[in-house]
Design a protein around this motif. Structure first.
Motif, PDB file in Angstrom:
ATOM      1  N   GLY A 128       0.795  -1.228   0.000  1.00 42.86           N
ATOM      2  CA  GLY A 128       0.000   0.000   0.000  1.00 42.86           C
ATOM      3  C   GLY A 128       0.822   1.270   0.000  1.00 42.86           C
ATOM      4  N   VAL A 129       2.125   1.140   0.273  1.00 42.65           N
ATOM      5  CA  VAL A 129       2.994   2.323   0.238  1.00 42.65           C
ATOM      6  C   VAL A 129       4.035   2.071  -0.857  1.00 42.65           C
ATOM      7  N   SER A 130       3.854   2.748  -1.996  1.00 42.00           N
ATOM      8  CA  SER A 130       4.616   2.398  -3.207  1.00 42.00           C
ATOM      9  C   SER A 130       6.127   2.372  -2.980  1.00 42.00           C
ATOM     10  N   PHE A 131       6.637   3.350  -2.221  1.00 38.12           N
ATOM     11  CA  PHE A 131       8.094   3.403  -2.079  1.00 38.12           C
ATOM     12  C   PHE A 131       8.626   2.451  -0.993  1.00 38.12           C
ATOM     13  N   MET A 132       7.727   1.723  -0.342  1.00 38.42           N
ATOM     14  CA  MET A 132       8.175   0.744   0.658  1.00 38.42           C
ATOM     15  C   MET A 132       7.971  -0.700   0.199  1.00 38.42           C
ATOM     16  N   GLU A 133       7.042  -0.898  -0.735  1.00 38.57           N
ATOM     17  CA  GLU A 133       6.641  -2.265  -1.107  1.00 38.57           C
ATOM     18  C   GLU A 133       7.826  -3.135  -1.537  1.00 38.57           C
ATOM     19  N   GLY A 134       7.919  -4.298  -0.919  1.00 36.06           N
ATOM     20  CA  GLY A 134       8.879  -5.326  -1.325  1.00 36.06           C
ATOM     21  C   GLY A 134      10.338  -4.984  -1.077  1.00 36.06           C
ATOM     22  N   GLN A 135      10.581  -3.964  -0.229  1.00 38.96           N
ATOM     23  CA  GLN A 135      11.969  -3.536  -0.043  1.00 38.96           C
ATOM     24  C   GLN A 135      12.495  -3.816   1.353  1.00 38.96           C
ATOM     25  N   ALA A 136      13.585  -4.587   1.393  1.00 40.36           N
ATOM     26  CA  ALA A 136      14.167  -4.975   2.681  1.00 40.36           C
ATOM     27  C   ALA A 136      14.662  -3.764   3.472  1.00 40.36           C
ATOM     28  N   LYS A 137      15.049  -2.698   2.786  1.00 43.09           N
ATOM     29  CA  LYS A 137      15.664  -1.574   3.514  1.00 43.09           C
ATOM     30  C   LYS A 137      14.702  -0.901   4.493  1.00 43.09           C
ATOM     31  N   TRP A 138      13.384  -1.137   4.322  1.00 47.66           N
ATOM     32  CA  TRP A 138      12.420  -0.542   5.250  1.00 47.66           C
ATOM     33  C   TRP A 138      12.110  -1.468   6.427  1.00 47.66           C
ATOM     34  N   HIS A 139      12.847  -2.568   6.540  1.00 47.47           N
ATOM     35  CA  HIS A 139      12.538  -3.565   7.573  1.00 47.47           C
ATOM     36  C   HIS A 139      12.408  -2.946   8.971  1.00 47.47           C
ATOM     37  N   GLY A 140      13.399  -2.161   9.344  1.00 45.33           N
ATOM     38  CA  GLY A 140      13.358  -1.618  10.714  1.00 45.33           C
ATOM     39  C   GLY A 140      13.590  -0.121  10.748  1.00 45.33           C
ATOM     40  N   LYS A 141      13.338   0.537   9.601  1.00 41.01           N
ATOM     41  CA  LYS A 141      13.647   1.967   9.508  1.00 41.01           C
ATOM     42  C   LYS A 141      12.377   2.789   9.682  1.00 41.01           C
ATOM     43  N   ALA A 142      12.471   3.903  10.425  1.00 38.40           N
ATOM     44  CA  ALA A 142      11.306   4.783  10.555  1.00 38.40           C
ATOM     45  C   ALA A 142      11.321   5.808   9.421  1.00 38.40           C
ATOM     46  N   PRO A 143      10.156   6.124   8.838  1.00 40.35           N
ATOM     47  CA  PRO A 143      10.125   7.164   7.804  1.00 40.35           C
ATOM     48  C   PRO A 143      10.348   8.548   8.411  1.00 40.35           C
ATOM     49  N   ASP A 144      10.923   9.485   7.623  1.00 39.69           N
ATOM     50  CA  ASP A 144      11.007  10.863   8.131  1.00 39.69           C
ATOM     51  C   ASP A 144       9.621  11.515   7.954  1.00 39.69           C
ATOM     52  N   LYS A 145       9.516  12.808   8.336  1.00 41.24           N
ATOM     53  CA  LYS A 145       8.187  13.447   8.343  1.00 41.24           C
ATOM     54  C   LYS A 145       7.531  13.445   6.969  1.00 41.24           C
ATOM     55  N   GLU A 146       8.331  13.774   5.929  1.00 44.82           N
ATOM     56  CA  GLU A 146       7.752  13.825   4.578  1.00 44.82           C
ATOM     57  C   GLU A 146       7.347  12.434   4.092  1.00 44.82           C
ATOM     58  N   GLN A 147       8.204  11.457   4.351  1.00 48.51           N
ATOM     59  CA  GLN A 147       7.879  10.086   3.927  1.00 48.51           C
ATOM     60  C   GLN A 147       6.623   9.593   4.652  1.00 48.51           C
ATOM     61  N   LEU A 148       6.518   9.951   5.944  1.00 47.58           N
ATOM     62  CA  LEU A 148       5.340   9.539   6.723  1.00 47.58           C
ATOM     63  C   LEU A 148       4.069  10.133   6.119  1.00 47.58           C
ATOM     64  N   ALA A 149       4.134  11.430   5.790  1.00 52.31           N
ATOM     65  CA  ALA A 149       2.958  12.104   5.213  1.00 52.31           C
ATOM     66  C   ALA A 149       2.581  11.440   3.882  1.00 52.31           C
ATOM     67  N   ALA A 150       3.597  11.144   3.054  1.00 51.10           N
ATOM     68  CA  ALA A 150       3.324  10.508   1.749  1.00 51.10           C
ATOM     69  C   ALA A 150       2.719   9.122   1.949  1.00 51.10           C
ATOM     70  N   ALA A 151       3.268   8.367   2.900  1.00 52.05           N
ATOM     71  CA  ALA A 151       2.776   7.002   3.153  1.00 52.05           C
ATOM     72  C   ALA A 151       1.327   7.030   3.639  1.00 52.05           C
ATOM     73  N   LEU A 152       1.024   7.934   4.582  1.00 44.51           N
ATOM     74  CA  LEU A 152      -0.344   8.007   5.116  1.00 44.51           C
ATOM     75  C   LEU A 152      -1.326   8.413   4.018  1.00 44.51           C
ATOM     76  N   LYS A 153      -0.868   9.305   3.126  1.00 45.81           N
ATOM     77  CA  LYS A 153      -1.733   9.730   2.017  1.00 45.81           C
ATOM     78  C   LYS A 153      -2.065   8.536   1.109  1.00 45.81           C
ATOM     79  N   GLU A 154      -1.024   7.773   0.778  1.00 41.92           N
ATOM     80  CA  GLU A 154      -1.259   6.604  -0.088  1.00 41.92           C
ATOM     81  C   GLU A 154      -2.193   5.590   0.570  1.00 41.92           C
ATOM     82  N   LEU A 155      -2.108   5.511   1.905  1.00 43.12           N
ATOM     83  CA  LEU A 155      -2.946   4.546   2.625  1.00 43.12           C
ATOM     84  C   LEU A 155      -4.360   5.078   2.860  1.00 43.12           C
ATOM     85  N   GLY A 156      -4.564   6.347   2.482  1.00 40.11           N
ATOM     86  CA  GLY A 156      -5.909   6.916   2.588  1.00 40.11           C
ATOM     87  C   GLY A 156      -6.220   7.537   3.940  1.00 40.11           C
ATOM     88  N   PHE A 157      -5.188   7.878   4.719  1.00 46.42           N
ATOM     89  CA  PHE A 157      -5.436   8.533   6.023  1.00 46.42           C
ATOM     90  C   PHE A 157      -5.233  10.046   5.921  1.00 46.42           C
TER      91      PHE A 157
END
Ligand SMILES: Cc1ncc(C[n+]2csc(CCOP(=O)(O)OP(=O)(O)O)c2C)c(N)n1
Ligand SMILES: [Mg+2]
Length: 201
Positions: free
Chosen positions: A172-201
């Motif tokens: 559901g988050v295009s820039f995170m899908e299927g990528q190992a590098k996001w395994h334990g990493k927290a998104p920064d503020k902009e990435q968080l906003a983009a992710a929540l938007k894609e998820l419909g929040f």
């Protein structure tokens, strides 16, 4: 997975919902791995490969005591590279533990990269079947397929059930899908906003 568990436990009243805001903070009991200090948690986790042994123990104990309930165990596809998983898979099969249902979150990625490059596990269903399990494969993002599989598990006697749920890590988050590098990493503020938007929040 533990944030999801904490949300369920808070919603079921095991601890106040407000406490969720303390997640992973110093002094909080809601850490990055669950432990028995959290109300509703009966076994520590964090070390991969132990869950199915615990599930077998719970199911065998229920059988000995004449108790009638099911035990569900969620496994990761990287996690099943642990030898202890196969010991316990053999144990569930040997004891015909039909109250045990293992569900594999088969998202094709583990901490450091794609599962098939690190240690190929296919054919997964054949392996579990050979260990004495009834096997089912579902789209892990399709709720009705999951419910049907769980209903099928309820009807299977004399063998445990293994559900291979095919999923996409970070779905559901295009820039995170299927990528190992996001395994334990927290998104920064902009990435968080983009992710929540894609998820419909
Ligand atoms: C015994 C053990 N070894 C290593 C780790 C570190 N570790 C945490 S998650 C993880 C990857 C697990 O991959 P997978 O089971 O596919 O789960 P996913 O992150 O895809 O849900 C690893 C190696 C651990 N927690 N326990
Ligand atoms: Mg995985």
């Amino acid at each position: 997975a533990c944030p999801a568990l904490y949300v369920v436990l808070a919603n079921r009243g095991f601890f106040p919902k407000d406490e969720l805001k303390t997640f992973r903070k110093l002094g909080s009991r809601l850490q990055g791995h669950v432990y028995t200090g959290v109300p509703g948690v009966e076994h520590n986790t964090g070390s991969l490969g132990q869950g199915l042994s615990v599930a077998n123990g719970i199911a065998l104990s229920a059988r000995i005591q004449g108790m009638n309930f099911n035990t569900y165990c969620l496994l990761g596809d990287g996690e099943i590279q642990e030898g202890s998983v196969w010991e316990s898979a053999m144990t569930s099969g040997h004891h015909k533990l039909d109250s045990v249902c293992a569900i594999l979150d088969c998202n094709k990625v583990q901490e450091n990269g794609p599962v098939k490059e690190i240690k190929n596990e296919e054919p997964i269903l054949d392996k579990w079947q050979d260990f004495g399990w009834h096997v089912i494969e579902v789209d892990g993002h399709n709720l009705s397929e999951i419910i049907n599989a769980l209903d099928e598990f309820d009807t299977v006697k004399d063998r445990p059930t293994f559900i291979k749920a095919n999923t996409v890590k970070g779905k559901g988050v295009s820039f995170m899908e299927g990528q190992a590098k996001w395994h334990g990493k927290a998104p920064d503020k902009e990435q968080l906003a983009a992710a929540l938007k894609e998820l419909g929040f």
